[in-house]
Design a protein around this motif. Structure first.
Motif, PDB file in Angstrom:
ATOM      1  N   LEU A 157       0.826  -1.209   0.000  1.00  0.00           N
ATOM      2  CA  LEU A 157       0.000   0.000   0.000  1.00  0.00           C
ATOM      3  C   LEU A 157       0.864   1.264   0.000  1.00  0.00           C
ATOM      4  O   LEU A 157       0.495   2.271  -0.618  1.00  0.00           O
ATOM      5  N   LEU A 158       1.991   1.203   0.674  1.00  0.00           N
ATOM      6  CA  LEU A 158       2.898   2.353   0.687  1.00  0.00           C
ATOM      7  C   LEU A 158       3.418   2.648  -0.718  1.00  0.00           C
ATOM      8  O   LEU A 158       3.521   3.815  -1.117  1.00  0.00           O
ATOM      9  N   ALA A 159       3.718   1.586  -1.462  1.00  0.00           N
ATOM     10  CA  ALA A 159       4.162   1.787  -2.848  1.00  0.00           C
ATOM     11  C   ALA A 159       3.053   2.435  -3.677  1.00  0.00           C
ATOM     12  O   ALA A 159       3.318   3.293  -4.526  1.00  0.00           O
ATOM     13  N   GLY A 160       1.804   2.042  -3.419  1.00  0.00           N
ATOM     14  CA  GLY A 160       0.688   2.660  -4.130  1.00  0.00           C
ATOM     15  C   GLY A 160       0.511   4.123  -3.774  1.00  0.00           C
ATOM     16  O   GLY A 160       0.221   4.955  -4.644  1.00  0.00           O
ATOM     17  N   ILE A 161       0.685   4.462  -2.506  1.00  0.00           N
ATOM     18  CA  ILE A 161       0.557   5.855  -2.073  1.00  0.00           C
ATOM     19  C   ILE A 161       1.629   6.718  -2.725  1.00  0.00           C
ATOM     20  O   ILE A 161       1.371   7.863  -3.121  1.00  0.00           O
ATOM     21  N   ARG A 162       2.813   6.177  -2.873  1.00  0.00           N
ATOM     22  CA  ARG A 162       3.902   6.955  -3.457  1.00  0.00           C
ATOM     23  C   ARG A 162       3.711   7.195  -4.948  1.00  0.00           C
ATOM     24  O   ARG A 162       4.404   8.042  -5.530  1.00  0.00           O
ATOM     25  N   ASN A 163       2.796   6.470  -5.556  1.00  0.00           N
ATOM     26  CA  ASN A 163       2.511   6.700  -6.977  1.00  0.00           C
ATOM     27  C   ASN A 163       1.615   7.916  -7.198  1.00  0.00           C
ATOM     28  O   ASN A 163       1.463   8.374  -8.330  1.00  0.00           O
ATOM     29  N   VAL A 164       1.006   8.422  -6.120  1.00  0.00           N
ATOM     30  CA  VAL A 164       0.171   9.617  -6.238  1.00  0.00           C
ATOM     31  C   VAL A 164       1.087  10.833  -6.368  1.00  0.00           C
ATOM     32  O   VAL A 164       1.955  11.055  -5.514  1.00  0.00           O
ATOM     33  N   PRO A 165       0.950  11.634  -7.407  1.00  0.00           N
ATOM     34  CA  PRO A 165       1.833  12.799  -7.601  1.00  0.00           C
ATOM     35  C   PRO A 165       1.764  13.759  -6.418  1.00  0.00           C
ATOM     36  O   PRO A 165       0.678  14.203  -6.022  1.00  0.00           O
ATOM     37  N   ALA A 166       2.922  14.059  -5.857  1.00  0.00           N
ATOM     38  CA  ALA A 166       2.978  14.941  -4.686  1.00  0.00           C
ATOM     39  C   ALA A 166       2.503  16.350  -5.025  1.00  0.00           C
ATOM     40  O   ALA A 166       1.880  17.016  -4.191  1.00  0.00           O
ATOM     41  N   ASP A 167       2.771  16.810  -6.264  1.00  0.00           N
ATOM     42  CA  ASP A 167       2.353  18.170  -6.622  1.00  0.00           C
ATOM     43  C   ASP A 167       0.837  18.280  -6.709  1.00  0.00           C
ATOM     44  O   ASP A 167       0.257  19.330  -6.379  1.00  0.00           O
ATOM     45  N   CYS A 168       0.166  17.187  -7.100  1.00  0.00           N
ATOM     46  CA  CYS A 168      -1.299  17.211  -7.146  1.00  0.00           C
ATOM     47  C   CYS A 168      -1.887  17.284  -5.735  1.00  0.00           C
ATOM     48  O   CYS A 168      -2.844  18.023  -5.479  1.00  0.00           O
ATOM     49  N   LEU A 169      -1.303  16.544  -4.814  1.00  0.00           N
ATOM     50  CA  LEU A 169      -1.754  16.601  -3.426  1.00  0.00           C
ATOM     51  C   LEU A 169      -1.522  17.984  -2.832  1.00  0.00           C
ATOM     52  O   LEU A 169      -2.360  18.515  -2.099  1.00  0.00           O
ATOM     53  N   GLU A 170      -0.376  18.552  -3.163  1.00  0.00           N
ATOM     54  CA  GLU A 170      -0.068  19.881  -2.637  1.00  0.00           C
ATOM     55  C   GLU A 170      -1.011  20.924  -3.221  1.00  0.00           C
ATOM     56  O   GLU A 170      -1.463  21.839  -2.514  1.00  0.00           O
ATOM     57  N   ALA A 171      -1.317  20.798  -4.512  1.00  0.00           N
ATOM     58  CA  ALA A 171      -2.249  21.741  -5.143  1.00  0.00           C
ATOM     59  C   ALA A 171      -3.639  21.630  -4.526  1.00  0.00           C
ATOM     60  O   ALA A 171      -4.308  22.646  -4.294  1.00  0.00           O
ATOM     61  N   ALA A 172      -4.077  20.395  -4.232  1.00  0.00           N
ATOM     62  CA  ALA A 172      -5.374  20.209  -3.597  1.00  0.00           C
ATOM     63  C   ALA A 172      -5.386  20.804  -2.197  1.00  0.00           C
ATOM     64  O   ALA A 172      -6.392  21.389  -1.764  1.00  0.00           O
TER      65      ALA A 172
END
Length: 271
Positions: A157-172
């Motif tokens: 699951l950690l590997a899956g979480i790391r696939n989420v773009p960090a810039d998209c999370l930051e923008a949200a």
């Protein structure tokens, strides 16, 4: 010839693994299927019994009880390990430093001997009597199973979480999305393949649970932890009913296959 060279090269490299897989997976399964229609006894003659062993399982109250026990254990174990693994993966992903240390520490139970873990947890549960009460023995075993196995699921699951773009999370986050909104609408959809893998693998593990039962409870108290895998063991090695044990093992395999296909269909229907 040039088009065939690459597939042939791949096949040559895969051939040893395929041979070993066939020798240690398919051949034993075929052997079990053959034994399941006989009344084989060690040292005795082999006589064809047809579907007699399967019919005896249908009329065996202990076997049917083991099926209910296994389903109950899986219903406790699978959601619990998914929640624990997902929670620790999210926490580990948010840790700003020492991720390698915490990852290794959380993975340590997974690489610990299952027998040793079972013995230690049995000592821990002894004062409270959790393993002697039919109403608490399965939750107690599920807790031990989760403690032992959540590290692997956490890494997936950690590997899956790391696939989420960090810039998209930051923008949200900048746009005012709460932690729950970011998780619900961004992280969770990206984790669907990883969650599906974890659910299927852990469900298979739950249906095949044996070591913890053998070490901690022996199927008791009053058969409250008598699972399908433990029933297969007893048919074969305690009662020496090899044909019936083989039939029970194939029934267990068929149930696991059916449950896995059902889970796949459920995930496909709910994108």
């Amino acid at each position: 010839m040039s088009r065939l060279r690459e597939p042939l090269t791949v096949l040559v490299f895969l051939l040893p693994v395929l041979v070993l897989f066939g020798a240690f997976r398919f051949l034993p399964m075929l052997g079990a299927a053959g034994l399941s229609v006989t009344d084989y006894q060690p040292g005795g003659d082999v006589e064809f019994a047809g579907a007699e062993n399967y019919a005896s399982l249908v009329g065996d109250d202990h076997f049917l009880a083991s099926l209910r026990t296994t389903l109950t254990y899986a219903a406790i174990y699978v959601p619990l390990i998914l929640v624990v693994a997902l929670g620790t993966a999210l926490l580990l992903h948010s840790v700003p430093w020492g991720r390698g240390f915490f990852r290794a520490a959380l993975l340590a139970p997974y690489v610990t001997s299952l027998v040793l873990s079972g013995v230690i947890w049995k000592w821990l549960f002894e004062p409270a009597g959790l393993l002697r009460d039919p109403s608490t023995v399965l939750p107690a075993l599920a807790v031990v199973g989760v403690w032992k196995g959540f590290g692997y699921a956490m890494l997936v699951l950690l590997a899956g979480i790391r696939n989420v773009p960090a810039d998209c999370l930051e923008a949200a986050k900048v746009d005012g999305a709460s932690v729950w909104q970011r998780f619900r609408h961004m992280i969770l959809p990206s984790l669907r393949p990883a969650i599906f893998f974890v659910v299927v693998v852990e469900t298979i593990g739950a249906f095949q649970v044996f070591d913890l039962i053998y070490v901690m409870t022996g199927g008791g108290p009053v058969r409250a932890s008598y699972t399908l895998a433990y029933a297969v063991y007893q048919y074969g090695f305690t009662y020496v009913e090899i044909g019936k044990a083989a039939a029970a093992g194939l029934v267990l395999w068929a149930i696991v296959l059916l449950v896995s296909l059902t889970q796949r269909r459920a995930f496909e229907r709910n994108p």
